[in-house]
Design an enzyme around this catalytic site. Structure first.
Site, PDB file in Angstrom:
ATOM      1  N   HIS A  37       0.952  -1.259  -0.097  1.00 28.34           N
ATOM      2  CA  HIS A  37      -0.220   0.103   0.044  1.00 28.34           C
ATOM      3  C   HIS A  37       0.747   1.319  -0.067  1.00 28.34           C
ATOM      4  O   HIS A  37       0.605   2.242  -0.720  1.00 28.34           O
ATOM      5  CB  HIS A  37      -1.029   0.106   1.026  1.00 28.34           C
ATOM      6  CG  HIS A  37      -1.711  -1.189   1.376  1.00 28.34           C
ATOM      7  ND1 HIS A  37      -1.684  -2.044   2.393  1.00 28.34           N
ATOM      8  CD2 HIS A  37      -3.021  -1.373   0.684  1.00 28.34           C
ATOM      9  CE1 HIS A  37      -2.747  -2.920   2.247  1.00 28.34           C
ATOM     10  NE2 HIS A  37      -3.447  -2.332   1.243  1.00 28.34           N
ATOM     11  N   SER A 185       0.125  -8.815   1.467  1.00 30.69           N
ATOM     12  CA  SER A 185      -1.347  -8.993   1.559  1.00 30.69           C
ATOM     13  C   SER A 185      -1.845  -8.682   2.824  1.00 30.69           C
ATOM     14  O   SER A 185      -0.977  -9.353   3.772  1.00 30.69           O
ATOM     15  CB  SER A 185      -2.017 -10.261   0.871  1.00 30.69           C
ATOM     16  OG  SER A 185      -3.299 -10.235   1.263  1.00 30.69           O
TER      17      SER A 185
END
Length: 283
Positions: A37, A185
């Site tokens: 991210h 993830s």
């Protein structure tokens, strides 16, 4: 860094920024941020003057037996990470703020949502495109950055933007991996130590696919067969699908001419993981 949970605040802040000539970059997330991210935030910073991140675990993209309730959340930690990256605005709304009344309007992209993950998660992409359309209307960004790990999601959002004339450029960001190859993830947190080790089989199988491609193999079935073989060699891995498709149209390929996406989904224990290899396209 401004933090708000109100749509009206976002609108006012963005309006102000646009009036002063700023280019707006948006990174939509579900929070529990990791290095993947943060790489999206860095890319957004390169392509815009004002970077906004949304943090919202979107209930309408989860199926009835999926992990909405246990999806990891840690807003305090996320905000510290974003502050460090020099993010300008964080929008972390409640479900009530995003869906204040019965939702009767949805955005659905046909055809390309019916394969790969879409075949096993009915309604998932409709939830994704609906919330992303809402975020695009709330932020009116000039650019939005999405990770290549969710390759089908990127293709679906690009199609929605093209079909509905959203004035936003979609930037695709490369997959970020742990040092041992596992694609980052938020769901990796579900894996116990044994499963975490077993999960490496996903990236290993894609490495084998890459080897074949580098050696000149262009038959999609040969590559799919090899990937399946490697995945099935791990007892804890239950394969959901292995596909070789065109990265933009998601059409199945029999022969790889130029670009290809080798996409896989597996269960390691009860945790569903996805990974992919993008061939013939630099991002």
């Amino acid at each position: 860094m401004i933090v708000t949970d109100k749509i009206s605040d976002v609108r006012n802040i963005i309006k102000e920024q646009k009036l002063s000539g700023k280019k707006i970059g948006l990174v939509p997330t579900m929070g529990y941020l990791h290095e993947g991210h943060l790489s999206l935030v860095r890319i957004a910073k390169k392509h815009s003057d004002f970077v906004a991140v949304s943090i919202f675990v979107n209930p309408i993209q989860f199926g009835p037996n999926e992990d909405f309730d246990r999806y990891p959340r840690d807003l305090e930690r996320d905000l510290k990470l974003l502050e460090k990256e020099g993010c300008d605005l964080v929008f972390a709304p409640s479900v009530e703020e995003m869906y204040p009344s019965e939702l009767l309007t949805t955005v659905n992209v046909d055809k390309i949502t019916e394969k790969l993950c879409g075949a096993f998660r009915p309604g998932h992409f409709k939830g994704v495109t609906t919330v992303v359309a809402k975020l695009f209307n709330i932020f009116t960004p000039d650019i939005a950055v999405f990770g290549q790990k969710d390759a089908q999601q990127v293709a679906v959002i690009k199609k929605m933007v093209e079909d509905l004339n959203f004035p936003v450029e979609i930037i695709k960001a490369p997959i970020v991996r742990e040092s041992d190859g596992l694609a980052m993830s938020s769901r990796n947190v579900y894996l116990n130590p044994e499963e975490r080790k077993a999960a490496l089989i996903l990236s290993k199988s894609l490495k084998e696919a890459e080897k074949l491609l580098l050696n000149g193999e262009r038959n999609a079935n040969t590559i799919i067969k090899k990937v399946n073989e490697v995945l099935n060699s791990e007892p804890l891995c239950k394969v959901q699908y292995v596909s070789c498709v065109h990265p933009d149209t998601l059409e199945d390929l029999t022969y790889i001419k130029d670009k290809a996406l080798i996409a896989i989904a597996c269960f390691i224990g009860t945790t569903r993981l996805i990974d992919n290899l993008l061939w013939g396209e630099n991002i």
